[in-house]
Write an enzyme that holds these catalytic residues in place. Sequence first.
Site, PDB file in Angstrom:
ATOM      1  N   CYS A  20       0.808  -1.224   0.000  1.00  0.00           N
ATOM      2  CA  CYS A  20       0.000   0.000   0.000  1.00  0.00           C
ATOM      3  C   CYS A  20       0.845   1.281   0.000  1.00  0.00           C
ATOM      4  O   CYS A  20       0.344   2.351  -0.327  1.00  0.00           O
ATOM      5  CB  CYS A  20      -0.941   0.007   1.191  1.00  0.00           C
ATOM      6  SG  CYS A  20      -1.960  -1.450   1.243  1.00  0.00           S
ATOM      7  N   ASN A  54     -10.018  -0.839  -0.264  1.00  0.00           N
ATOM      8  CA  ASN A  54      -8.557  -0.736  -0.216  1.00  0.00           C
ATOM      9  C   ASN A  54      -7.980  -1.293  -1.525  1.00  0.00           C
ATOM     10  O   ASN A  54      -8.076  -2.486  -1.782  1.00  0.00           O
ATOM     11  CB  ASN A  54      -8.062  -1.538   1.001  1.00  0.00           C
ATOM     12  CG  ASN A  54      -6.553  -1.533   1.157  1.00  0.00           C
ATOM     13  OD1 ASN A  54      -5.816  -1.122   0.262  1.00  0.00           O
ATOM     14  ND2 ASN A  54      -6.079  -2.015   2.294  1.00  0.00           N
ATOM     15  N   HIS A 101      -3.562   6.704   2.238  1.00  0.00           N
ATOM     16  CA  HIS A 101      -3.939   5.368   1.774  1.00  0.00           C
ATOM     17  C   HIS A 101      -5.270   5.008   2.436  1.00  0.00           C
ATOM     18  O   HIS A 101      -5.480   5.258   3.612  1.00  0.00           O
ATOM     19  CB  HIS A 101      -2.863   4.353   2.162  1.00  0.00           C
ATOM     20  CG  HIS A 101      -3.317   2.959   1.963  1.00  0.00           C
ATOM     21  ND1 HIS A 101      -3.770   2.507   0.739  1.00  0.00           N
ATOM     22  CD2 HIS A 101      -3.451   1.909   2.825  1.00  0.00           C
ATOM     23  CE1 HIS A 101      -4.142   1.246   0.856  1.00  0.00           C
ATOM     24  NE2 HIS A 101      -3.957   0.860   2.108  1.00  0.00           N
TER      25      HIS A 101
HETATM   26  N1  ACO Z   1     -18.465  -9.497   8.612  1.00  0.00           N
HETATM   27  C1  ACO Z   1     -18.932  -9.788   9.842  1.00  0.00           C
HETATM   28  N2  ACO Z   1     -18.132 -10.121  10.860  1.00  0.00           N
HETATM   29  C2  ACO Z   1     -16.810 -10.160  10.637  1.00  0.00           C
HETATM   30  C3  ACO Z   1     -16.255  -9.857   9.374  1.00  0.00           C
HETATM   31  C4  ACO Z   1     -17.136  -9.543   8.351  1.00  0.00           C
HETATM   32  N3  ACO Z   1     -16.722  -9.234   7.116  1.00  0.00           N
HETATM   33  N4  ACO Z   1     -14.914  -9.972   9.450  1.00  0.00           N
HETATM   34  C5  ACO Z   1     -14.618 -10.315  10.714  1.00  0.00           C
HETATM   35  N5  ACO Z   1     -15.774 -10.444  11.432  1.00  0.00           N
HETATM   36  C6  ACO Z   1     -15.927 -10.785  12.835  1.00  0.00           C
HETATM   37  C7  ACO Z   1     -14.736 -11.525  13.398  1.00  0.00           C
HETATM   38  O1  ACO Z   1     -14.829 -12.909  13.104  1.00  0.00           O
HETATM   39  C8  ACO Z   1     -14.878 -11.226  14.867  1.00  0.00           C
HETATM   40  O2  ACO Z   1     -15.852 -12.091  15.424  1.00  0.00           O
HETATM   41  P1  ACO Z   1     -15.630 -12.743  16.890  1.00  0.00           P
HETATM   42  O3  ACO Z   1     -15.550 -11.551  17.821  1.00  0.00           O
HETATM   43  O4  ACO Z   1     -16.823 -13.586  17.044  1.00  0.00           O
HETATM   44  O5  ACO Z   1     -14.346 -13.484  16.790  1.00  0.00           O
HETATM   45  C9  ACO Z   1     -15.442  -9.813  14.898  1.00  0.00           C
HETATM   46  O6  ACO Z   1     -16.012  -9.585  13.597  1.00  0.00           O
HETATM   47  C10 ACO Z   1     -14.401  -8.737  15.167  1.00  0.00           C
HETATM   48  O7  ACO Z   1     -13.293  -8.955  14.317  1.00  0.00           O
HETATM   49  P2  ACO Z   1     -12.029  -8.053  14.403  1.00  0.00           P
HETATM   50  O8  ACO Z   1     -10.942  -8.608  13.517  1.00  0.00           O
HETATM   51  O9  ACO Z   1     -11.710  -7.766  15.812  1.00  0.00           O
HETATM   52  O10 ACO Z   1     -12.599  -6.703  13.725  1.00  0.00           O
HETATM   53  P3  ACO Z   1     -11.905  -5.307  13.657  1.00  0.00           P
HETATM   54  O11 ACO Z   1     -12.759  -4.305  14.324  1.00  0.00           O
HETATM   55  O12 ACO Z   1     -10.451  -5.370  14.035  1.00  0.00           O
HETATM   56  O13 ACO Z   1     -11.958  -4.992  12.089  1.00  0.00           O
HETATM   57  C11 ACO Z   1     -10.555  -5.026  10.137  1.00  0.00           C
HETATM   58  C12 ACO Z   1     -11.321  -5.856  11.173  1.00  0.00           C
HETATM   59  C13 ACO Z   1     -11.548  -4.204   9.375  1.00  0.00           C
HETATM   60  C14 ACO Z   1      -9.822  -5.964   9.193  1.00  0.00           C
HETATM   61  C15 ACO Z   1      -9.537  -4.092  10.848  1.00  0.00           C
HETATM   62  O14 ACO Z   1      -8.803  -4.836  11.778  1.00  0.00           O
HETATM   63  C16 ACO Z   1      -8.576  -3.407   9.902  1.00  0.00           C
HETATM   64  O15 ACO Z   1      -8.937  -2.562   9.116  1.00  0.00           O
HETATM   65  N6  ACO Z   1      -7.264  -3.722   9.991  1.00  0.00           N
HETATM   66  C17 ACO Z   1      -6.209  -3.033   9.237  1.00  0.00           C
HETATM   67  C18 ACO Z   1      -6.129  -3.443   7.794  1.00  0.00           C
HETATM   68  C19 ACO Z   1      -4.939  -2.746   7.169  1.00  0.00           C
HETATM   69  O16 ACO Z   1      -4.565  -1.657   7.521  1.00  0.00           O
HETATM   70  N7  ACO Z   1      -4.236  -3.388   6.254  1.00  0.00           N
HETATM   71  C20 ACO Z   1      -2.967  -2.804   5.811  1.00  0.00           C
HETATM   72  C21 ACO Z   1      -2.966  -2.228   4.520  1.00  0.00           C
HETATM   73  S1  ACO Z   1      -3.442  -3.384   3.271  1.00  0.00           S
HETATM   74  C22 ACO Z   1      -2.066  -3.730   2.248  1.00  0.00           C
HETATM   75  O17 ACO Z   1      -0.960  -3.390   2.509  1.00  0.00           O
HETATM   76  C23 ACO Z   1      -2.365  -4.577   1.019  1.00  0.00           C
END
Ligand code: ACO
Length: 328
Positions: free
Chosen positions: A116, A285, A255
């Site tokens: 990214c 993204n 980003h």
């Molecule tokens: N729909 C419904 N529920 C979901 C989904 C979904 N799509 N995805 C995960 N859940 C659930 C999980 O299973 C979890 O359930 P549980 O509590 O029963 O275990 C719950 O939702 C919470 O999951 P978390 O992973 O804690 O959710 P979080 O609030 O952290 O959000 C996310 C997840 C959106 C991925 C976030 O962590 C994020 O944006 N991370 C950073 C991503 C990023 O910056 N990437 C880097 C750049 S990308 C690159 O370089 C290519």
Amino acid sequence: MKKKSGVGVIGTGKFLPTRVLTNSDLEKMVDTSDEWIITRTGIKERRIAGEGIATAFMGSEAAKKALEKANLSAVDIDLIITATITPDMQFPSTACLIQSRLGASKAVAFDISAACSGYIFAMAVAYEFIKSGLYRNALIIGAEKMSSITDWNDRNTCVLFGDGAGASVLSKVDRGGILSVYMGSDGRNAPMLEVPGGGSLRPSTHETIDEKLHYVKMSGQELFKEAVRLMAEAGNKALALSGLRCSDISLVIPHQANVRILWAVAKKMNLPREKVYLNIDRYGNMSAASTAVALAEAQEEGRIKKGDIIILDAFGAGLTWGAIVMEW
Ligand code: ACO
């Protein structure tokens, strides 16, 4: 005090595939909901490139628009750098494929892999080459077909990504341009975000495919914290290097990984939310393409005016991060 570097962006362009994949479409594919995706990420829809449309095609379409805006033709380009983690193939480079599509016969062309942060890294490299006098006009492209490395059965990742491309032409400018560059990397945290299979460590076999190692694997929560910390650090360090203050910034072009990350970064940098450019709701993204498309759109929408101070700021796999301050 503003330093005058004399290298700036003289044209931008973007290409987004026409197919829209909405959150309600995803509700039919995995156990998720429009409400979960919007509140956790800010994404409403993303674009998906069809079969036969790949990164080089999208990148060259964006590049054609950037060249048009810059009033240059392809043969005026001396350097093409493509930032991508979804190249058309392992080799040759996507930049060479784009060079051929454009007919940029005088350009040297190569790719950069910084996920990214790739578009910012590409801009930093092109900036140095132009500043040194080696090249006059550079085309930098962030292009990705993230849908090709997304596991469409994994709700943790498939709701996040989209396809697209953005391009910019860099050249000598009479005033303003790039004022400062800051970049960082931390390979110790490489496993937080990776495509583990298909490389020389684990070449593709029936087993790697069965284990889905050719898809993105991500530790979302850990990345979230690092993204907030490092995007804020990059923004603040680039700003300090430029000699400017927070209040001088007209717009941040970040980003687009997650709207909650961007609000947290804005808070850490003491910036009001309205100074953060957002289009994640429409595209998700797009890795290296995100910042490139955001810059092109912000310009199209008249959000950036001559003399404005803007910051490009990105974070991604590697880990990698970086920011560039420029006077438009
Ligand atoms: N729909 C419904 N529920 C979901 C989904 C979904 N799509 N995805 C995960 N859940 C659930 C999980 O299973 C979890 O359930 P549980 O509590 O029963 O275990 C719950 O939702 C919470 O999951 P978390 O992973 O804690 O959710 P979080 O609030 O952290 O959000 C996310 C997840 C959106 C991925 C976030 O962590 C994020 O944006 N991370 C950073 C991503 C990023 O910056 N990437 C880097 C750049 S990308 C690159 O370089 C290519």
